[in-house]
Write an enzyme that holds these catalytic residues in place. Sequence first.
Site, PDB file in Angstrom:
ATOM      1  CE  LYS A  14       0.507   1.399   4.547  1.00  0.00           C
ATOM      2  NZ  LYS A  14       1.094   2.678   4.974  1.00  0.00           N
ATOM      3  CG  ASP A 139       0.319   0.484   8.567  1.00  0.00           C
ATOM      4  OD1 ASP A 139      -0.408   1.404   8.994  1.00  0.00           O
ATOM      5  OD2 ASP A 139       1.395   0.682   7.975  1.00  0.00           O
TER       6      ASP A 139
END
Length: 291
Positions: A14, A139
């Site tokens: 990401k 995360d």
Amino acid sequence: MTLQDFQAYPAPAKINLFLHITGRRPDGYHLLQSVFRLLDFGDTIHIRPRADQAIHRTEDTPGVPEASDLCIRAAHLLKQHTGSQLGADIHVTKRTPMGGGLGGGSSDAASVLLALNRLWKLDLHREELISVGLKLGADVPFFIFGENAWVEGIGEKLTSIQLPNTHYVVITPRIHISTAEIFASKQLTRDTNPTTIAAFLRDLVHNDLETVVRRQYPEVEKCIDWLSQFSKARMSGSGASVFAAFDNQEAAKAVLARINETRELQQYVDCDVSGFHAKGLDQHPLHSFAN
């Protein structure tokens, strides 16, 4: 080692399309706003279920003891949480640069949780898996959430956001940046006014960490400057990776070719640099593995 008996699961990287630090809690955690975007590039997790309850990784990772390996920790945590009597052999094929601010380790751990949820027939709902994942890192919940997200709080408040089809070039200078050091810097701005999705869509955003990193790591500054020749470049997270968006695959691949074939960027930055092209994803490939 052969992976014929293993099942393969993607662990996408990401990028942070922006990152604002809006405050700091009394416990020291930073309050932030960001947009996390999934990419169709990343690691592959290979898993072979075991009937003897043992959890093993198939090969050592230099500098990462098995007890500290996020994938192994994720499997043990899920086993402890559910009381499953099964085990697993786990192998990771790495593609995402380590320490690049691309969420590689967190994504690997999330894919292990999602895959074992199905392989062990646990049928945990997404919210429960997210609560397990949060114990592994800030995360990890995003990758279990499984959609591009508007992120707030300390990273735990996730709201799905629709993003345009975009191609990215991501480059990573081979340097080590201490995330803790950057967040502790006296130069870091911690009072950015909260922004809105409307402002983000007009690109009235930035990365608050980028200024600090550029001052301390000239390699990152040079990567940003070089990539900005072709499209506006920005650092992801606390670095060291830098990205730029392109409207089509051809334009992105042309820039990547200048990195891989001519080594133009490596000579400019004066250090080893890796790069890849990726298309933005709308959804995590394992999104259906949790309800």
